[in-house]
Design an enzyme around this catalytic site. Structure first.
Site, PDB file in Angstrom:
ATOM      1  N   VAL A  99      -0.057  -9.292   1.957  1.00 30.06           N
ATOM      2  CA  VAL A  99       0.263  -7.935   2.410  1.00 30.06           C
ATOM      3  C   VAL A  99      -1.060  -7.161   2.561  1.00 30.06           C
ATOM      4  O   VAL A  99      -1.804  -6.989   1.590  1.00 30.06           O
ATOM      5  CB  VAL A  99       1.190  -7.213   1.407  1.00 30.06           C
ATOM      6  CG1 VAL A  99       1.495  -5.799   1.896  1.00 30.06           C
ATOM      7  CG2 VAL A  99       2.481  -8.003   1.206  1.00 30.06           C
ATOM      8  N   HIS A 103      -3.309  -4.003  -3.316  1.00 28.86           N
ATOM      9  CA  HIS A 103      -2.379  -3.973  -4.448  1.00 28.86           C
ATOM     10  C   HIS A 103      -2.960  -4.749  -5.614  1.00 28.86           C
ATOM     11  O   HIS A 103      -3.578  -5.792  -5.426  1.00 28.86           O
ATOM     12  CB  HIS A 103      -0.999  -4.528  -4.068  1.00 28.86           C
ATOM     13  CG  HIS A 103      -1.033  -5.831  -3.326  1.00 28.86           C
ATOM     14  ND1 HIS A 103      -1.391  -5.907  -1.999  1.00 28.86           N
ATOM     15  CD2 HIS A 103      -0.764  -7.100  -3.722  1.00 28.86           C
ATOM     16  CE1 HIS A 103      -1.327  -7.172  -1.607  1.00 28.86           C
ATOM     17  NE2 HIS A 103      -0.973  -7.923  -2.637  1.00 28.86           N
TER      18      HIS A 103
HETATM   19  P1  AMP Z   1      -0.351 -10.932  -2.072  1.00 29.82           P
HETATM   20  O1  AMP Z   1      -0.135 -12.389  -1.788  1.00 29.82           O
HETATM   21  O2  AMP Z   1      -1.427 -10.687  -3.102  1.00 29.82           O
HETATM   22  O3  AMP Z   1      -0.561 -10.129  -0.803  1.00 29.82           O
HETATM   23  O4  AMP Z   1       0.971 -10.407  -2.769  1.00 29.82           O
HETATM   24  C1  AMP Z   1       2.019  -9.806  -2.080  1.00 29.82           C
HETATM   25  C2  AMP Z   1       3.139  -9.601  -3.070  1.00 29.82           C
HETATM   26  O5  AMP Z   1       4.050  -8.679  -2.531  1.00 29.82           O
HETATM   27  C3  AMP Z   1       3.931 -10.882  -3.412  1.00 29.82           C
HETATM   28  O6  AMP Z   1       3.878 -11.119  -4.828  1.00 29.82           O
HETATM   29  C4  AMP Z   1       5.359 -10.537  -2.945  1.00 29.82           C
HETATM   30  O7  AMP Z   1       6.366 -11.073  -3.785  1.00 29.82           O
HETATM   31  C5  AMP Z   1       5.336  -9.013  -2.984  1.00 29.82           C
HETATM   32  N1  AMP Z   1       6.298  -8.358  -2.128  1.00 29.82           N
HETATM   33  C6  AMP Z   1       6.550  -8.605  -0.816  1.00 29.82           C
HETATM   34  N2  AMP Z   1       7.509  -7.782  -0.347  1.00 29.82           N
HETATM   35  C7  AMP Z   1       7.857  -6.972  -1.385  1.00 29.82           C
HETATM   36  C8  AMP Z   1       8.793  -5.922  -1.543  1.00 29.82           C
HETATM   37  N3  AMP Z   1       9.561  -5.496  -0.543  1.00 29.82           N
HETATM   38  N4  AMP Z   1       8.881  -5.325  -2.757  1.00 29.82           N
HETATM   39  C9  AMP Z   1       8.133  -5.734  -3.789  1.00 29.82           C
HETATM   40  N5  AMP Z   1       7.215  -6.723  -3.700  1.00 29.82           N
HETATM   41  C10 AMP Z   1       7.091  -7.349  -2.521  1.00 29.82           C
END
Ligand code: AMP
Length: 124
Positions: A99, A103
């Site tokens: 994403v 975060h």
């Molecule tokens: P990253 O790989 O570090 O970009 O982590 C992205 C994180 O976002 C993953 O752990 C996903 O499970 C989480 N994620 C994706 N969509 C959502 C959502 N709608 N609400 C909460 N977490 C999410």
């Protein structure tokens, strides 16, 4: 650069729901939808930063301090502050950042084991 259609931008615009843990003027924290540990929350700045690189370059000192302090507050709220927890911040393609909105992952609630899985360490 910043993709306004990324999933966290939609959460910040209240277009999709989230399980909020903490919110203040510059930070939102919510539970990860696909938890990798009993506690798995995400802490994000409200302003538009693609990654930690972008944040370090453009965020104000107040935003940076707020994000760090909010992260520890979330660890406290989720009950993992004293027993230990792990922060993960994926930055860019090699890290598998999915994403493109900065975060911090907060993981805890059980013994988390080594920092990287053995099978991944063996790939090097
Ligand atoms: P990253 O790989 O570090 O970009 O982590 C992205 C994180 O976002 C993953 O752990 C996903 O499970 C989480 N994620 C994706 N969509 C959502 C959502 N709608 N609400 C909460 N977490 C999410």
């Amino acid at each position: 650069m910043y993709d306004d259609n990324n999933i966290f931008a939609k959460i910040l615009r209240d277009e999709i729901p989230n399980k909020t843990v903490l919110e203040d003027s510059s930070v939102l924290a919510f539970d990860d939808i696909n938890p990798q540990a009993p506690v798995h929350s995400l802490v994000i700045p409200k302003n538009k930063y693609v990654s930690l690189n972008d944040f370090a370059e453009k965020a104000t000192d107040t935003e940076i301090a707020n994000l760090v302090r909010a992260t520890v507050k979330v660890a406290y709220e989720k009950g993992v502050k004293d027993n230990g927890y792990r922060l993960i911040v994926n930055i860019g393609p090699n890290s598998h950042q999915e994403v493109p909105h900065l975060h911090f992952h907060i993981l805890g609630g059980r013994k988390l084991g080594p920092m990287l899985a053995k099978k991944h360490r063996e790939l090097e």
